[in-house]
Scaffold this active site. Structure first.
Site, PDB file in Angstrom:
ATOM      1  N   GLU A 153       0.798  -1.236   0.000  1.00  0.00           N
ATOM      2  CA  GLU A 153       0.000   0.000   0.000  1.00  0.00           C
ATOM      3  C   GLU A 153       0.832   1.289   0.000  1.00  0.00           C
ATOM      4  OE1 GLU A 153      -2.822  -0.398   3.211  1.00  0.00           O
ATOM      5  OE2 GLU A 153      -3.370  -2.418   2.585  1.00  0.00           O
ATOM      6  N   GLU A 264      -5.895 -10.977  -0.837  1.00  0.00           N
ATOM      7  CA  GLU A 264      -6.638 -10.796   0.423  1.00  0.00           C
ATOM      8  C   GLU A 264      -8.145 -10.829   0.166  1.00  0.00           C
ATOM      9  OE1 GLU A 264      -5.228  -7.396   2.622  1.00  0.00           O
ATOM     10  OE2 GLU A 264      -3.145  -7.761   2.082  1.00  0.00           O
TER      11      GLU A 264
HETATM   12  O1  G3I Z   1      -4.306  -8.582  19.382  1.00  0.00           O
HETATM   13  C1  G3I Z   1      -4.879  -7.360  19.902  1.00  0.00           C
HETATM   14  C2  G3I Z   1      -5.751  -7.646  21.086  1.00  0.00           C
HETATM   15  O2  G3I Z   1      -4.934  -8.143  22.123  1.00  0.00           O
HETATM   16  C3  G3I Z   1      -6.468  -6.358  21.505  1.00  0.00           C
HETATM   17  O3  G3I Z   1      -7.375  -6.649  22.537  1.00  0.00           O
HETATM   18  C4  G3I Z   1      -7.241  -5.760  20.341  1.00  0.00           C
HETATM   19  C5  G3I Z   1      -7.876  -4.423  20.677  1.00  0.00           C
HETATM   20  O4  G3I Z   1      -8.290  -3.751  19.502  1.00  0.00           O
HETATM   21  O5  G3I Z   1      -6.345  -5.544  19.282  1.00  0.00           O
HETATM   22  C6  G3I Z   1      -5.743  -6.741  18.808  1.00  0.00           C
HETATM   23  O6  G3I Z   1      -4.902  -6.459  17.711  1.00  0.00           O
HETATM   24  C7  G3I Z   1      -5.586  -6.123  16.519  1.00  0.00           C
HETATM   25  C8  G3I Z   1      -5.204  -7.163  15.458  1.00  0.00           C
HETATM   26  O7  G3I Z   1      -5.779  -6.774  14.232  1.00  0.00           O
HETATM   27  C9  G3I Z   1      -5.699  -8.571  15.807  1.00  0.00           C
HETATM   28  O8  G3I Z   1      -7.075  -8.599  15.886  1.00  0.00           O
HETATM   29  C10 G3I Z   1      -5.135  -4.739  16.095  1.00  0.00           C
HETATM   30  O9  G3I Z   1      -5.606  -3.779  17.018  1.00  0.00           O
HETATM   31  C11 G3I Z   1      -5.673  -4.432  14.728  1.00  0.00           C
HETATM   32  O10 G3I Z   1      -5.079  -3.209  14.270  1.00  0.00           O
HETATM   33  C12 G3I Z   1      -5.292  -5.540  13.771  1.00  0.00           C
HETATM   34  O11 G3I Z   1      -5.896  -5.256  12.541  1.00  0.00           O
HETATM   35  C13 G3I Z   1      -5.330  -5.897  11.415  1.00  0.00           C
HETATM   36  C14 G3I Z   1      -5.001  -4.826  10.379  1.00  0.00           C
HETATM   37  O12 G3I Z   1      -4.581  -5.454   9.180  1.00  0.00           O
HETATM   38  C15 G3I Z   1      -3.872  -3.916  10.855  1.00  0.00           C
HETATM   39  O13 G3I Z   1      -2.659  -4.606  10.985  1.00  0.00           O
HETATM   40  C16 G3I Z   1      -6.364  -6.878  10.875  1.00  0.00           C
HETATM   41  O14 G3I Z   1      -6.527  -7.962  11.786  1.00  0.00           O
HETATM   42  C17 G3I Z   1      -5.898  -7.432   9.531  1.00  0.00           C
HETATM   43  O15 G3I Z   1      -6.925  -8.206   8.946  1.00  0.00           O
HETATM   44  C18 G3I Z   1      -5.571  -6.262   8.603  1.00  0.00           C
HETATM   45  O16 G3I Z   1      -5.087  -6.803   7.397  1.00  0.00           O
HETATM   46  C19 G3I Z   1      -4.837  -5.835   6.380  1.00  0.00           C
HETATM   47  C20 G3I Z   1      -3.624  -6.315   5.582  1.00  0.00           C
HETATM   48  O17 G3I Z   1      -2.532  -6.532   6.449  1.00  0.00           O
HETATM   49  C21 G3I Z   1      -3.264  -5.323   4.488  1.00  0.00           C
HETATM   50  N1  G3I Z   1      -4.416  -5.060   3.648  1.00  0.00           N
HETATM   51  C22 G3I Z   1      -5.636  -4.650   4.334  1.00  0.00           C
HETATM   52  C23 G3I Z   1      -6.011  -5.678   5.398  1.00  0.00           C
HETATM   53  C24 G3I Z   1      -7.310  -5.304   6.085  1.00  0.00           C
HETATM   54  O18 G3I Z   1      -7.183  -4.107   6.770  1.00  0.00           O
END
Ligand code: G3I
Length: 358
Positions: A153, A264
């Site tokens: 991105e 994805e």
């Molecule tokens: O693990 C913690 C948990 O301990 C906590 O309680 C909770 C509170 O919000 O957060 C949890 O972590 C989250 C993690 O996902 C696991 O669920 C993060 O806050 C959250 O930011 C994270 O989001 C991920 C996001 O990327 C940012 O990294 C999504 O799961 C994931 O599906 C998403 O994937 C992205 C790709 O990497 C790139 N393309 C877009 C795609 C969707 O956004």
């Protein structure tokens, strides 16, 4: 559920004996066995805690992307300090189940470690951080991953392109200038010469300005000999995303001789964030299935067999989708009970198509 369990137990020729009449989950094949290219899933962090999840993932899929644990914010915990454990457990899962691992992602503006955000130094020092991270991580996973999303991105979209040009604002752009993306590919190639290197981005099927920007970048990289092997088209779409745009981006990448990864895939049936969509759910899921069929069909028809890297769904079941954390949605191929949805069968149907290009 009974039927799924039978399939999981036998995982081969099935005699279903009419145990359940309603679900037509009778094929002896899986996504992985039916497909001429790898079919992947994004593995969520706690996958190993649920044996049903782990079993279904290993049975139906042949490729894995770690949904989160291989991102810089997870791995880089300080200067030259790394947390490998969670990512290494994904490597183990892949080895045990003979699945390929796609690395996601070495560089992403939204996954910058806190210590990097606070870093002070000149552009040489910033370049050193970036290079060191890419090389250390690519080295750690050498022989364990088949490929990397090197940069995720990095391109702007819509209005921002008109205002600021094609490169998305990021900490790396600010300190290193726009050619940092090309240099990331060079560092990754030096560290792991056999890994396939991808640029990964979203919405290029719907945003023609962004698509033009990406194609410009690809043409420039190819002309300059920047080591890029393929493009990840994320394909976070909805059941209404127009098919021509999907086909166009797949075709444009394929005709440049690059590998194509639908990296994805998920198809939201609730893009408007409506609070209750249950009433229309059946109809929405049919439209979703049709969209999945269109994507797989386009992939088969537009991408020469040797350039089909994989199609990866962003999660396993509707319960694990990032889209369903905050709203009602059903974006994936399996439902919350691990049962295949109409979208699953539509995927299989799409696989029967043939390459129609030259
Ligand atoms: O693990 C913690 C948990 O301990 C906590 O309680 C909770 C509170 O919000 O957060 C949890 O972590 C989250 C993690 O996902 C696991 O669920 C993060 O806050 C959250 O930011 C994270 O989001 C991920 C996001 O990327 C940012 O990294 C999504 O799961 C994931 O599906 C998403 O994937 C992205 C790709 O990497 C790139 N393309 C877009 C795609 C969707 O956004």
């Amino acid at each position: 559920m009974i039927r799924l369990k039978i399939k999981l137990c036998l995982s081969g020729t099935l005699i279903l004996l009419g145990l359940t009449a309603s679900v037509a989950y009778t094929q002896t094949e899986t996504l992985a066995s039916a497909s001429p290219f790898p079919v992947g899933l994004a593995l969520t962090r706690n996958f190993y805690k649920n044996p049903d999840y782990a079993r279904l993932a290993a049975l139906e899929f042949s490729s894995v992307t770690a949904e989160n644990v291989m991102k810089p914010r997870y791995i880089s915990i300080g200067p030259d300090r790394y947390y490998w454990q969670a990512a290494d457990s994904v490597v183990d899962f892949c080895r045990k189940n003979k699945m390929q691992l796609h690395g996601h992602t070495l560089v992403w503006n939204k996954s910058v470690p806190d210590w990097v955000k606070e870093f002070k130094g000149d552009s040489t020092a910033w370049e050193g951080i970036l290079k060191r991270y890419i090389q250390d991580v690519a080295n750690h996973f050498k022989g364990k991953v088949v490929s990397w999303d090197v940069v995720n991105e990095a391109l702007n979209y819509e209005e921002n392109i008109k205002k600021d040009g094609i490169w998305r604002n990021s900490i790396w752009l600010q300190h290193l200038g726009k050619d940092y993306v090309a240099r990331c590919f060079q560092y990754a190639r030096q560290a792991d010469p056999s890994a396939k290197l991808f640029y990964n981005d979203y919405k290029v099927e719907a945003d023609t300005l962004k698509l033009a920007g990406m194609l410009h970048m690809l043409d420039d990289f190819i002309e300059r000999g920047i080591p890029i092997d393929g493009v990840g088209l994320q394909m976070h779409i909805t059941m209404d995303t127009p098919e021509p745009g999907i086909r166009r981006v797949i075709r444009e990448v394929a005709r440049r001789g690059l590998l194509v990864h639908i990296s994805e895939l998920d198809v939201s049936v609730n893009p408007g964030h409506d609070s209750v969509i249950v009433k229309e759910k059946d109809e929405l899921l049919k439209r979703q299935a049709d969209k999945v069929r269109q994507i797989v069909t386009a992939f088969m028809e537009e991408v020469p067999p040797k350039q089909r890297f994989a199609i990866t769904t962003w999660g396993l079941t509707d319960a694990n989708s990032w889209l369903a954390y905050k709203k009602e949605d059903y974006p994936l191929l399996f439902d919350r009970n691990f049962k295949p949805k109409a979208a699953y069968y539509a995927f299989l149907k799409g696989l029967t198509k043939k390459y129609t290009g030259q």
